[in-house]
Design a protein around this motif. Structure first.
Motif, PDB file in Angstrom:
ATOM      1  N   ASP A 242       0.838  -1.196   0.000  1.00 14.41           N
ATOM      2  CA  ASP A 242       0.000   0.000   0.000  1.00 14.41           C
ATOM      3  C   ASP A 242       0.875   1.249   0.000  1.00 14.41           C
ATOM      4  OD1 ASP A 242      -1.874   1.961   0.365  1.00 14.41           O
ATOM      5  OD2 ASP A 242      -2.362   1.410   2.431  1.00 14.41           O
ATOM      6  N   GLN A 243       0.716   2.096  -1.049  1.00 12.51           N
ATOM      7  CA  GLN A 243       1.453   3.346  -1.139  1.00 12.51           C
ATOM      8  C   GLN A 243       0.563   4.492  -0.665  1.00 12.51           C
ATOM      9  OE1 GLN A 243       4.630   3.350  -1.961  1.00 12.51           O
ATOM     10  NE2 GLN A 243       4.703   1.177  -2.505  1.00 12.51           N
ATOM     11  N   ALA A 244       0.542   4.720   0.631  1.00 15.25           N
ATOM     12  CA  ALA A 244      -0.338   5.737   1.207  1.00 15.25           C
ATOM     13  C   ALA A 244       0.112   7.143   0.805  1.00 15.25           C
ATOM     14  CB  ALA A 244      -0.353   5.611   2.723  1.00 15.25           C
ATOM     15  N   THR A 245      -0.856   8.008   0.498  1.00 19.43           N
ATOM     16  CA  THR A 245      -0.566   9.394   0.127  1.00 19.43           C
ATOM     17  C   THR A 245      -1.501  10.327   0.883  1.00 19.43           C
ATOM     18  OG1 THR A 245      -2.160   9.593  -1.693  1.00 19.43           O
ATOM     19  CG2 THR A 245      -0.038   8.559  -2.208  1.00 19.43           C
ATOM     20  N   ASN A 246      -1.199  11.623   0.804  1.00 20.30           N
ATOM     21  CA  ASN A 246      -2.075  12.642   1.382  1.00 20.30           C
ATOM     22  C   ASN A 246      -2.936  13.305   0.318  1.00 20.30           C
ATOM     23  OD1 ASN A 246      -1.141  12.394   4.081  1.00 20.30           O
ATOM     24  ND2 ASN A 246       0.696  13.581   3.563  1.00 20.30           N
ATOM     25  N   ASN A 247      -2.986  12.723  -0.882  1.00 14.56           N
ATOM     26  CA  ASN A 247      -3.753  13.315  -1.969  1.00 14.56           C
ATOM     27  C   ASN A 247      -5.249  13.211  -1.699  1.00 14.56           C
ATOM     28  OD1 ASN A 247      -1.303  13.725  -3.238  1.00 14.56           O
ATOM     29  ND2 ASN A 247      -1.437  11.845  -4.461  1.00 14.56           N
ATOM     30  N   LYS A 248      -5.997  14.152  -2.278  1.00 19.10           N
ATOM     31  CA  LYS A 248      -7.441  14.161  -2.162  1.00 19.10           C
ATOM     32  C   LYS A 248      -8.063  13.937  -3.541  1.00 19.10           C
ATOM     33  CE  LYS A 248      -7.614  15.083   2.242  1.00 19.10           C
ATOM     34  NZ  LYS A 248      -8.201  16.349   2.731  1.00 19.10           N
ATOM     35  N   VAL A 249      -9.217  13.264  -3.562  1.00 26.82           N
ATOM     36  CA  VAL A 249      -9.942  12.959  -4.798  1.00 26.82           C
ATOM     37  C   VAL A 249     -11.266  13.709  -4.780  1.00 26.82           C
ATOM     38  CG1 VAL A 249     -11.043  11.136  -6.150  1.00 26.82           C
ATOM     39  CG2 VAL A 249      -8.854  10.699  -5.016  1.00 26.82           C
ATOM     40  N   SER A 250     -11.506  14.494  -5.818  1.00 31.42           N
ATOM     41  CA  SER A 250     -12.730  15.285  -5.887  1.00 31.42           C
ATOM     42  C   SER A 250     -13.936  14.387  -6.145  1.00 31.42           C
ATOM     43  CB  SER A 250     -12.619  16.324  -7.007  1.00 31.42           C
ATOM     44  OG  SER A 250     -13.863  16.967  -7.218  1.00 31.42           O
ATOM     45  N   LEU A 251     -15.055  14.765  -5.513  1.00 36.23           N
ATOM     46  CA  LEU A 251     -16.313  14.054  -5.746  1.00 36.23           C
ATOM     47  C   LEU A 251     -17.149  14.718  -6.826  1.00 36.23           C
ATOM     48  CD1 LEU A 251     -17.439  13.093  -2.137  1.00 36.23           C
ATOM     49  CD2 LEU A 251     -16.079  11.794  -3.758  1.00 36.23           C
ATOM     50  N   GLY A 252     -16.630  15.774  -7.425  1.00 35.32           N
ATOM     51  CA  GLY A 252     -17.344  16.433  -8.518  1.00 35.32           C
ATOM     52  C   GLY A 252     -18.414  17.401  -8.061  1.00 35.32           C
ATOM     53  N   ILE A 253     -18.486  17.657  -6.755  1.00 32.31           N
ATOM     54  CA  ILE A 253     -19.442  18.616  -6.183  1.00 32.31           C
ATOM     55  C   ILE A 253     -18.633  19.566  -5.304  1.00 32.31           C
ATOM     56  CG2 ILE A 253     -21.522  18.897  -4.779  1.00 32.31           C
ATOM     57  CD1 ILE A 253     -22.190  15.967  -5.437  1.00 32.31           C
ATOM     58  N   PRO A 254     -18.367  20.789  -5.769  1.00 31.74           N
ATOM     59  CA  PRO A 254     -17.452  21.691  -5.063  1.00 31.74           C
ATOM     60  C   PRO A 254     -17.752  21.863  -3.579  1.00 31.74           C
ATOM     61  CG  PRO A 254     -18.003  22.591  -7.214  1.00 31.74           C
ATOM     62  CD  PRO A 254     -18.868  21.385  -7.022  1.00 31.74           C
ATOM     63  N   MET A 255     -19.025  22.109  -3.198  1.00 32.44           N
ATOM     64  CA  MET A 255     -19.322  22.338  -1.791  1.00 32.44           C
ATOM     65  C   MET A 255     -19.077  21.085  -0.950  1.00 32.44           C
ATOM     66  SD  MET A 255     -22.747  23.971   0.004  1.00 32.44           S
ATOM     67  CE  MET A 255     -22.510  25.549  -0.837  1.00 32.44           C
ATOM     68  N   LEU A 256     -19.334  19.912  -1.526  1.00 34.30           N
ATOM     69  CA  LEU A 256     -19.066  18.667  -0.792  1.00 34.30           C
ATOM     70  C   LEU A 256     -17.573  18.450  -0.630  1.00 34.30           C
ATOM     71  CD1 LEU A 256     -20.106  16.158   0.596  1.00 34.30           C
ATOM     72  CD2 LEU A 256     -20.354  15.061  -1.642  1.00 34.30           C
ATOM     73  N   ASP A 257     -16.808  18.755  -1.680  1.00 39.72           N
ATOM     74  CA  ASP A 257     -15.342  18.673  -1.564  1.00 39.72           C
ATOM     75  C   ASP A 257     -14.848  19.585  -0.448  1.00 39.72           C
ATOM     76  OD1 ASP A 257     -15.123  16.835  -3.594  1.00 39.72           O
ATOM     77  OD2 ASP A 257     -14.648  18.317  -5.148  1.00 39.72           O
ATOM     78  N   GLU A 258     -15.462  20.774  -0.365  1.00 39.98           N
ATOM     79  CA  GLU A 258     -15.072  21.724   0.682  1.00 39.98           C
ATOM     80  C   GLU A 258     -15.375  21.165   2.067  1.00 39.98           C
ATOM     81  OE1 GLU A 258     -16.301  26.249   2.092  1.00 39.98           O
ATOM     82  OE2 GLU A 258     -16.652  25.624   0.005  1.00 39.98           O
ATOM     83  N   MET A 259     -16.525  20.505   2.217  1.00 37.34           N
ATOM     84  CA  MET A 259     -16.870  19.899   3.509  1.00 37.34           C
ATOM     85  C   MET A 259     -15.867  18.822   3.905  1.00 37.34           C
ATOM     86  SD  MET A 259     -21.017  19.459   3.153  1.00 37.34           S
ATOM     87  CE  MET A 259     -21.171  18.713   4.790  1.00 37.34           C
ATOM     88  N   LEU A 260     -15.266  18.193   2.904  1.00 38.50           N
ATOM     89  CA  LEU A 260     -14.312  17.111   3.144  1.00 38.50           C
ATOM     90  C   LEU A 260     -12.875  17.610   3.224  1.00 38.50           C
ATOM     91  CD1 LEU A 260     -15.925  14.594   0.658  1.00 38.50           C
ATOM     92  CD2 LEU A 260     -15.720  14.221   3.123  1.00 38.50           C
ATOM     93  N   GLY A 261     -12.700  18.918   3.206  1.00 36.03           N
ATOM     94  CA  GLY A 261     -11.349  19.456   3.281  1.00 36.03           C
ATOM     95  C   GLY A 261     -10.574  19.306   1.993  1.00 36.03           C
ATOM     96  N   GLY A 262     -11.281  19.302   0.864  1.00 36.96           N
ATOM     97  CA  GLY A 262     -10.607  19.193  -0.430  1.00 36.96           C
ATOM     98  C   GLY A 262     -10.955  17.938  -1.192  1.00 36.96           C
TER      99      GLY A 262
END
Length: 499
Positions: A242-262
Motif C-alpha cells: 500500500d502506497q499511502a498518500t495525502n492526496n485528495k480525490v474530488s467528488l465532482g461537487i465543489p461544496m461537498l469537496d469543501e466539507m471534506l477538506g478538499g
C-alpha cells in the motif's frame, strides 16, 4: 505437458486450463502424481476431466481417457461436442479414448493394469483419466486388492511422468485407505442454498503442495467448468504494498469537496448510505464524472442498465455516454438474479486491474448481499477487496440502501457494514409540512477532519447542489424537522428531479 510454476513451491505442474482451478491449486496438478476426483452423479466430473484433456492436448501434451462405465464413447463425445473446449482435431493423435470395461470384466484388476501400462507407453501419455474407479472397487475381491491396484498405478505413472485422475462417484465414506495413498483428493458437490443449488469444488488433500482451502463455487457453462476461487482466500494478502498518500480525490461537487477538506482521501473506501431515491446513484455519477485517461473510472452496478444510466446522467448535465465512448469510464451491469458472490468479486477485480481503474463506483452493495450464500460473507469479501484496492491506489465509492425511508435513526441493511469503509456519507429524507427534504451529512472520514454540518441538497438539471446548513432540523434523528428560518424559507427552490 508439464511446466514449472514459480511462486508458491516451484514444483513441476500440469496446468488444467480450467478457469479458476489452477489458481486454487497454485498452478495445477503435480506432474507424475495420482489424484482422486469424486462427486455424485451429475456433479461435473466427466466434463471437468474432458476439459482438462482437451486443454492438455491443445497445449502440446498427450492425454489418455479410459472409461470403465457402460456409456459409449460416441455418446460421451456427443455431449462434449456441445461445449466450446471440444476440438476434434486433437483426436486421436493427442487425445485417445479407450474403453477398459471389457478388459476389467474379463481380466480383472491385473488385466486392467496391464492395459493401462501398455496404453500409456503406446500413446506416450502425460495425462491419464480413469473414469469409473467405482467399477475397480466393485471388481476387487478385497480392500487390500483395491489398494494394491492404486499402489501399482501410482508407481507406474510416477515412472512415466504421467499425471493420473481417477474419477469416482464417492459412494465410499470420507475416510478410506485409498485416500491416504493418492497424492490428492478433490471433491465436487451440489449444495442446496435456500431454494437454489450451487456447485462447489473443494481440495481436501494436496500432497507436496498448498492449495486454497474451503469450498469454491463453480458453474458448468457452454465453455465447460468455470471455478470461482473464494475471494477471501485468493486476496488474503494484497498483491502489492500500500502506497499511502495525502492526496485528495474530488467528488465532482465543489461544496461537498469543501466539507471534506478538499475531497475524499485517495485510495480509501467511502460508504454512501441512504434510502431508495435519496440520490446515491446521482452522487456516484458525479464522482465518476471526474474520470480521465490517467484516472480511469468504473461503474459496477445491479439495478440500472448502462442505457438507463446514460439517460439519467444526461438529465443531470453529466455526459456519461461521452465518458464511456472516450474510454474514461466503463460500466459493468449484472442483474440481480442467481449470481455467485465470488464470480461478481472476480469480475470486479479483473476489470479494475485490466484498465488500471482509479475511480471505482459500486452501485448496490445490496446486490452482492443478495448473491451471497452466507449472509456474513459479504463483509469478509469486501474487506479483502478494500485492502487490495487500497494497495492498487483505487478510490472506491459504494452505495448501500438503508431500510427506513423516513423515520428515527439509520437502519443499516446488515450489521458491521461501516467496517468496510474508512469514510461514511449519509443521505436521508426529512418530512416537514407535506414536503420531503433531502439531507446530506458526513459521519466519518478516517484520519481527516471534515464539516459535520447537516445540509439540504437539491437534484436538478445541473446535478446535485448543496444548500446552506439545515439548522432548523433540531429533531432530525426522529425523521421530522422543525420550521426553517425565515431567511432560508424565502430562498427560491431549485426544480428537483426525483430519481
Amino acid at each position: 505437458m508439464s511446466q514449472d510454476i514459480n511462486g508458491h513451491d516451484g514444483v513441476t505442474r500440469v496446468p488444467t486450463g480450467v478457469p479458476g482451478l489452477d489458481s486454487i491449486m497454485f498452478g495445477g496438478f503435480l506432474s507424475g502424481a495420482v489424484f482422486i476426483v469424486r462427486g455424485t452423479p451429475g456433479a461435473g466430473k466427466t466434463i471437468l476431466a474432458n476439459q482438462m484433456c482437451f486443454n492438455h492436448a491443445q497445449g502440446g501434451g498427450r492425454a489418455l481417457f479410459v472409461t470403465l462405465l457402460s456409456e459409449s464413447h460416441a455418446r460421451m463425445r456427443q455431449h462434449m461436442e456441445q461445449l466450446s473446449f471440444y476440438d476434434a482435431s486433437v483426436i486421436p493423435d493427442r487425445l485417445y479414448y479407450i474403453s477398459g470395461f471389457s478388459t476389467l470384466e474379463e481380466g480383472g484388476l491385473s488385466g486392467l493394469m496391464d492395459m493401462l501400462r501398455r496404453e500409456i507407453r503406446t500413446h506416450e501419455a502425460t495425462l491419464l483419466v480413469l473414469d469409473g474407479l467405482i467399477a475397480v472397487e466393485e471388481t476387487s475381491s478385497s480392500d487390500r486388492e483395491f489398494r494394491k491396484f492404486i499402489y501399482e498405478l501410482q508407481a507406474h505413472v510416477a515412472a512415466a511422468d504421467c499425471t493420473a485422475l481417477l474419477l469416482t462417484n464417492g459412494s465410499r465414506s470420507d475416510h478410506q485407505p485409498e485416500h491416504t495413498m493418492v497424492d490428492g483428493l478433490i471433491n465436487l458437490s451440489d449444495t442446496t442454498l435456500n431454494k437454489h443449488k450451487q456447485r462447489e469444488l473443494e481440495v481436501l488433500k494436496f500432497r507436496g503442495s498448498g492449495a486454497l482451502r474451503g469450498r469454491h463455487p463453480f458453474r458448468i457453462t457452454d465453455g465447460g467448468v468455470v471455478v470461482y476461487p473464494r475471494t477471501e482466500a485468493i486476496l488474503a494478502v494484497p498483491s502489492c504494498v500500500d502506497q499511502a498518500t495525502n492526496n485528495k480525490v474530488s467528488l465532482g461537487i465543489p461544496m461537498l469537496d469543501e466539507m471534506l477538506g478538499g475531497g475524499i482521501p485517495e485510495g480509501t473506501s467511502t460508504l454512501l448510505l441512504g434510502a431508495s431515491g435519496t440520490g446515491k446513484t446521482t452522487l456516484g455519477l458525479h464522482f465518476l464524472s471526474r474520470s480521465t485517461p490517467t484516472e480511469p473510472g468504473l461503474l459496477f452496478g445491479f439495478y440500472e442498465t448502462p442505457e438507463r444510466l446514460m439517460l439519467n446522467a444526461s438529465t443531470l448535465g453529466l455526459d456519461l455516454k461521452g465518458m464511456i465512448d472516450r474510454g474514461d469510464v466503463e460500466v459493468i451491469w449484472r442483474p440481480v438474479t442467481e449470481q455467485i458472490l465470488d464470480d461478481l468479486a472476480g469480475t470486479l477485480m479483473d476489470a479494475v486491474r485490466r484498465r488500471g481503474v482509479k475511480r471505482l463506483f459500486i452501485d448496490g452493495l445490496n446486490g452482492f448481499q443478495e448473491s451471497s450464500d452466507i449472509r456474513d460473507r459479504v463483509l469478509h469479501v469486501f474487506s479483502a477487496l478494500a485492502s487490495e484496492f487500497k494497495a492498487l491506489g483505487v478510490t472506491m465509492f459504494l452505495t448501500a440502501e438503508t431500510r427506513n425511508i423516513v423515520g428515527p435513526g439509520i437502519e443499516m441493511p446488515f450489521n458491521g457494514l461501516s467496517s468496510v469503509a474508512e469514510n461514511v456519507v449519509v443521505l436521508r429524507f426529512v418530512e416537514y409540512r407535506a414536503r420531503v427534504y433531502r439531507l446530506l451529512s458526513i459521519l466519518k472520514v478516517r484520519g481527516n477532519g471534515f464539516d459535520a454540518a447537516l445540509r439540504e441538497f437539491n437534484i436538478s438539471s445541473d446535478g446535485i447542489k448543496l444548500l446552506d446548513t439545515f439548522e432548523g432540523a433540531s429533531s432530525i434523528l426522529t425523521g421530522f424537522g422543525t420550521e426553517p428560518s425565515p431567511d432560508r424559507a424565502s430562498q427560491p427552490e431549485a426544480p428537483e428531479i426525483t430519481r
